[in-house]
Design an enzyme around this catalytic site. Structure first.
Site, PDB file in Angstrom:
ATOM      1  N   TYR A   1     -20.307  11.335   7.780  1.00  0.00           N
ATOM      2  CA  TYR A   1     -21.110  10.389   8.525  1.00  0.00           C
ATOM      3  C   TYR A   1     -21.624  10.856   9.801  1.00  0.00           C
ATOM      4  O   TYR A   1     -21.265  12.192   9.997  1.00  0.00           O
ATOM      5  CB  TYR A   1     -20.284   9.044   8.370  1.00  0.00           C
ATOM      6  CG  TYR A   1     -20.024   8.541   6.969  1.00  0.00           C
ATOM      7  CD1 TYR A   1     -21.112   7.836   6.375  1.00  0.00           C
ATOM      8  CD2 TYR A   1     -18.930   8.519   6.333  1.00  0.00           C
ATOM      9  CE1 TYR A   1     -21.175   7.397   5.341  1.00  0.00           C
ATOM     10  CE2 TYR A   1     -18.771   8.209   4.873  1.00  0.00           C
ATOM     11  CZ  TYR A   1     -19.936   7.393   4.431  1.00  0.00           C
ATOM     12  OH  TYR A   1     -19.852   7.124   3.265  1.00  0.00           O
TER      13      TYR A   1
ATOM     14  N   ASN B   1     -16.368  12.880   5.965  1.00  0.00           N
ATOM     15  CA  ASN B   1     -17.139  12.342   4.785  1.00  0.00           C
ATOM     16  C   ASN B   1     -18.531  12.320   4.802  1.00  0.00           C
ATOM     17  O   ASN B   1     -19.295  11.515   4.390  1.00  0.00           O
ATOM     18  CB  ASN B   1     -16.488  10.993   4.160  1.00  0.00           C
ATOM     19  CG  ASN B   1     -15.365  10.993   3.543  1.00  0.00           C
ATOM     20  OD1 ASN B   1     -14.826  12.193   3.281  1.00  0.00           O
ATOM     21  ND2 ASN B   1     -14.665   9.772   3.377  1.00  0.00           N
TER      22      ASN B   1
ATOM     23  N   THR C   1     -13.206   1.599   1.058  1.00  0.00           N
ATOM     24  CA  THR C   1     -14.742   0.417   1.045  1.00  0.00           C
ATOM     25  C   THR C   1     -14.859  -0.294  -0.073  1.00  0.00           C
ATOM     26  O   THR C   1     -14.662  -0.297  -1.171  1.00  0.00           O
ATOM     27  CB  THR C   1     -15.767   1.411   1.248  1.00  0.00           C
ATOM     28  OG1 THR C   1     -15.928   2.072   2.399  1.00  0.00           O
ATOM     29  CG2 THR C   1     -17.219   0.364   0.798  1.00  0.00           C
TER      30      THR C   1
ATOM     31  N   GLY D   1      -4.902   6.080  -1.700  1.00  0.00           N
ATOM     32  CA  GLY D   1      -6.094   5.146  -1.589  1.00  0.00           C
ATOM     33  C   GLY D   1      -6.195   4.248  -2.718  1.00  0.00           C
ATOM     34  O   GLY D   1      -5.649   3.322  -2.770  1.00  0.00           O
ATOM     35  N   ARG D   2      -6.562   4.637  -3.795  1.00  0.00           N
ATOM     36  CA  ARG D   2      -7.058   4.011  -5.125  1.00  0.00           C
ATOM     37  C   ARG D   2      -5.669   3.514  -5.561  1.00  0.00           C
ATOM     38  O   ARG D   2      -5.567   2.198  -6.070  1.00  0.00           O
ATOM     39  CB  ARG D   2      -7.535   4.923  -6.212  1.00  0.00           C
ATOM     40  CG  ARG D   2      -8.911   5.192  -6.010  1.00  0.00           C
ATOM     41  CD  ARG D   2      -9.665   6.230  -6.497  1.00  0.00           C
ATOM     42  NE  ARG D   2      -9.241   7.696  -5.993  1.00  0.00           N
ATOM     43  CZ  ARG D   2      -9.533   8.848  -6.547  1.00  0.00           C
ATOM     44  NH1 ARG D   2     -10.385   8.750  -7.252  1.00  0.00           N
ATOM     45  NH2 ARG D   2      -9.109   9.868  -5.956  1.00  0.00           N
TER      46      ARG D   2
ATOM     47  N   ASN E   1     -21.508  12.979   0.697  1.00  0.00           N
ATOM     48  CA  ASN E   1     -22.593  12.710   1.528  1.00  0.00           C
ATOM     49  C   ASN E   1     -23.312  13.695   1.903  1.00  0.00           C
ATOM     50  O   ASN E   1     -23.784  13.831   3.011  1.00  0.00           O
ATOM     51  CB  ASN E   1     -22.294  11.775   2.268  1.00  0.00           C
ATOM     52  CG  ASN E   1     -21.848  10.363   1.881  1.00  0.00           C
ATOM     53  OD1 ASN E   1     -22.607   9.847   1.111  1.00  0.00           O
ATOM     54  ND2 ASN E   1     -20.765  10.033   2.377  1.00  0.00           N
TER      55      ASN E   1
ATOM     56  N   GLN F   1     -10.864   1.160  11.006  1.00  0.00           N
ATOM     57  CA  GLN F   1     -11.521   2.370  10.757  1.00  0.00           C
ATOM     58  C   GLN F   1     -12.773   2.317  11.338  1.00  0.00           C
ATOM     59  O   GLN F   1     -13.612   1.590  10.788  1.00  0.00           O
ATOM     60  CB  GLN F   1     -11.558   3.071   9.385  1.00  0.00           C
ATOM     61  CG  GLN F   1     -11.942   4.440   9.528  1.00  0.00           C
ATOM     62  CD  GLN F   1     -12.561   5.115   8.105  1.00  0.00           C
ATOM     63  OE1 GLN F   1     -13.199   4.702   7.326  1.00  0.00           O
ATOM     64  NE2 GLN F   1     -11.904   6.295   8.083  1.00  0.00           N
TER      65      GLN F   1
ATOM     66  N   ARG G   1      -9.950  10.540  11.723  1.00  0.00           N
ATOM     67  CA  ARG G   1      -9.830  10.877  10.094  1.00  0.00           C
ATOM     68  C   ARG G   1     -11.001  12.072  10.012  1.00  0.00           C
ATOM     69  O   ARG G   1     -12.130  12.108  10.362  1.00  0.00           O
ATOM     70  CB  ARG G   1     -10.141  10.039   9.131  1.00  0.00           C
ATOM     71  CG  ARG G   1      -9.947  10.327   7.666  1.00  0.00           C
ATOM     72  CD  ARG G   1      -9.922   8.966   6.930  1.00  0.00           C
ATOM     73  NE  ARG G   1      -9.199   9.044   5.623  1.00  0.00           N
ATOM     74  CZ  ARG G   1      -9.588   8.861   4.466  1.00  0.00           C
ATOM     75  NH1 ARG G   1     -10.838   8.311   4.281  1.00  0.00           N
ATOM     76  NH2 ARG G   1      -8.851   9.017   3.330  1.00  0.00           N
TER      77      ARG G   1
ATOM     78  N   HIS H   1     -13.703   7.495  12.197  1.00  0.00           N
ATOM     79  CA  HIS H   1     -14.113   7.745  11.023  1.00  0.00           C
ATOM     80  C   HIS H   1     -14.891   9.279  11.442  1.00  0.00           C
ATOM     81  O   HIS H   1     -16.103   8.961  11.736  1.00  0.00           O
ATOM     82  CB  HIS H   1     -14.763   6.821  10.113  1.00  0.00           C
ATOM     83  CG  HIS H   1     -15.116   7.373   8.748  1.00  0.00           C
ATOM     84  ND1 HIS H   1     -14.966   8.592   8.345  1.00  0.00           N
ATOM     85  CD2 HIS H   1     -15.262   6.704   7.835  1.00  0.00           C
ATOM     86  CE1 HIS H   1     -15.000   8.661   6.953  1.00  0.00           C
ATOM     87  NE2 HIS H   1     -15.461   7.495   6.744  1.00  0.00           N
TER      88      HIS H   1
HETATM   89  C1  8OZ Z   1     -17.253   4.727  -0.706  1.00  0.00           C
HETATM   90  C2  8OZ Z   1     -18.351   3.989  -0.732  1.00  0.00           C
HETATM   91  C3  8OZ Z   1     -19.107   3.773   0.446  1.00  0.00           C
HETATM   92  C4  8OZ Z   1     -18.496   4.086   1.521  1.00  0.00           C
HETATM   93  C5  8OZ Z   1     -16.042   7.108   3.030  1.00  0.00           C
HETATM   94  C6  8OZ Z   1     -16.745   4.909   3.854  1.00  0.00           C
HETATM   95  O1  8OZ Z   1     -16.496   7.762   1.941  1.00  0.00           O
HETATM   96  C7  8OZ Z   1     -16.575   5.497   2.986  1.00  0.00           C
HETATM   97  C8  8OZ Z   1     -17.171   5.141   1.521  1.00  0.00           C
HETATM   98  C9  8OZ Z   1     -16.673   5.230   0.432  1.00  0.00           C
HETATM   99  O2  8OZ Z   1     -15.591   7.431   3.794  1.00  0.00           O
END
Ligand code: 8OZ
Length: 370
Positions: free
Chosen positions: A183, A181, A25, A328-329, A238, A97, A230, A178
């Site tokens: 969501y 994480n 993101t 990632g990073r 979260n 994604q 994923r 997705h």
């Molecule tokens: C970092 C900031 C905002 C969203 C995730 C889509 O953790 C994100 C996300 C990551 O999967």
């Protein structure tokens, strides 16, 4: 013995190497529209075996942060067409994604300023990022969500289906759902966020039902060979929590096994944190998860992720524990990460200050080796 630089077939996706760019993101799509600089950013990283785009909202309701892109309005899809063309011209492959944030949102980001939606009306302990009236940004508590009516769920499944079709029409090589994480899909999976008493809550089978319906709709629309998923079985991201993730995710494996998916992408441990982080009584058994998936007929590529370096990645592939590794990073700071890993070249350091939001700096100006 395959290594990181060996090709890999993942459904319809032919990867020239096993180094995947993880979704990242970046909050650089004002009005949810990807700009031309986003095409440059992804094209610079086209030597990845596969690029998974940043999380992209399937609907306005699925939006949870300022300036993240969407996959539902014509201007957004035109913006993505520029990206997919640029990546393909540079010789790469990219899947999008597909994202619905569920309760990780704020009324100011929702249609008509309404409450974000969730399996249950339980607010996540956590923050999201919004834009103020003066254009500045702010981290704020997520808003209290409202529980989705059972009758609303088919409409959200339909949003995933429509977004998958739109993605293929915009030139993507496939999609990654997705389901990680914390969501929406993950909120249905875990008892910490799902207290429903209908067919979508309670037992493991019920909590996995929504995920299954979404995956079948997407696969029906674009084919399993262009679809991935994923998952993050133990992440606390979260405010995701469940006391017993092993049987839960093994049931997920059983549901997705028969769908002919191109890949399964697993975040091991805490997202962006410790890979050996766990929830539940015992350490999570990822090998058992993969066995459950294979036993259910799944032959998609098994992609692992979370703070791997070259040695860890090579070991995971050499042992057969993984087919590919997502970085990632390191991909943010190193557009030519594949070459740098191959040549054991030093990596550029990541500039934390330019991760989220902003312009070209820290986005398309990281240097390559030459
Ligand atoms: C970092 C900031 C905002 C969203 C995730 C889509 O953790 C994100 C996300 C990551 O999967």
């Amino acid at each position: 013995m395959p290594d990181l630089f060996a090709p890999l077939d993942a459904g319809a996706l032919a990867l020239p190497n096993r180094i995947v760019m993880a979704p990242l993101t970046r909050n650089r799509s004002p009005g949810a529209v990807p700009l031309p600089r986003t095409a440059t950013y992804y094209a610079q990283r086209a030597t990845a075996g596969l690029i998974v785009s940043e999380a992209t909202a399937i609907s306005h309701q699925g939006q949870g942060y300022a300036d993240v892109p969407g996959l539902y309005a014509p201007e957004q899809l035109d913006g993505w067409r520029r990206v997919t063309d640029a990546v393909h011209e540079a010789g790469g492959r990219i899947v999008v994604q597909m994202w619905h944030v569920g309760r990780i949102s704020h009324t100011s980001l929702q249609p008509d300023g309404g409450a974000p939606v969730a399996p249950s009306a339980i607010r996540a302990k956590g923050k999201t990022f919004i834009r103020n009236e003066d254009g500045g940004g702010a981290f704020v508590d997520t808003s209290e969500p409202r529980a989705l009516e059972t009758s609303e769920l088919p409409g959200i499944v339909e949003d995933y289906r429509r977004a998958a079709r739109a993605a293929i029409d915009a030139g993507f090589d496939g999609v990654e759902v997705h389901a990680a994480n914390g969501y929406l899909i993950d909120q249905f999976l875990r008892s910490g966020s799902n207290q429903r008493t209908d067919a979508y809550g309670g037992t493991v089978e019920n909590r996995v039902r929504f995920l299954g319906e979404v995956m079948r709709a997407v696969v029906d629309e674009i084919g399993g060979e262009r679809t991935g998923i994923r998952l993050s079985p133990v992440t606390p991201a979260n405010d995701a929590h469940d006391p017993d993730p092993q049987p839960l995710f093994e049931h997920v494996a059983k549901v997705i096994g028969p769908l002919g998916l191109a890949f399964v992408h697993i975040i091991e441990g805490a997202t962006g944190g410790e890979r050996d982080y766990t929830q539940g009584e015992a350490p999570f058994d990822y090998a058992a998860l993969r066995s459950a998936y294979r036993e259910a007929g799944g032959n998609g590529a098994w992609i692992v992720n979370n703070d791997y370096d070259k040695a860890d990645a090579q070991a995971a592939i050499a042992s057969g524990r993984a087919d590919a590794v997502a970085f990632g990073r390191p991909f943010i700071a190193n557009p030519d990460l594949v070459r740098r890993l191959r040549e054991d070249a030093p990596l550029n350091a990541l500039d934390q200050a330019t991760l989220y939001g902003g312009g070209d700096a820290g986005y398309i100006d990281y240097p390559t080796l030459d």
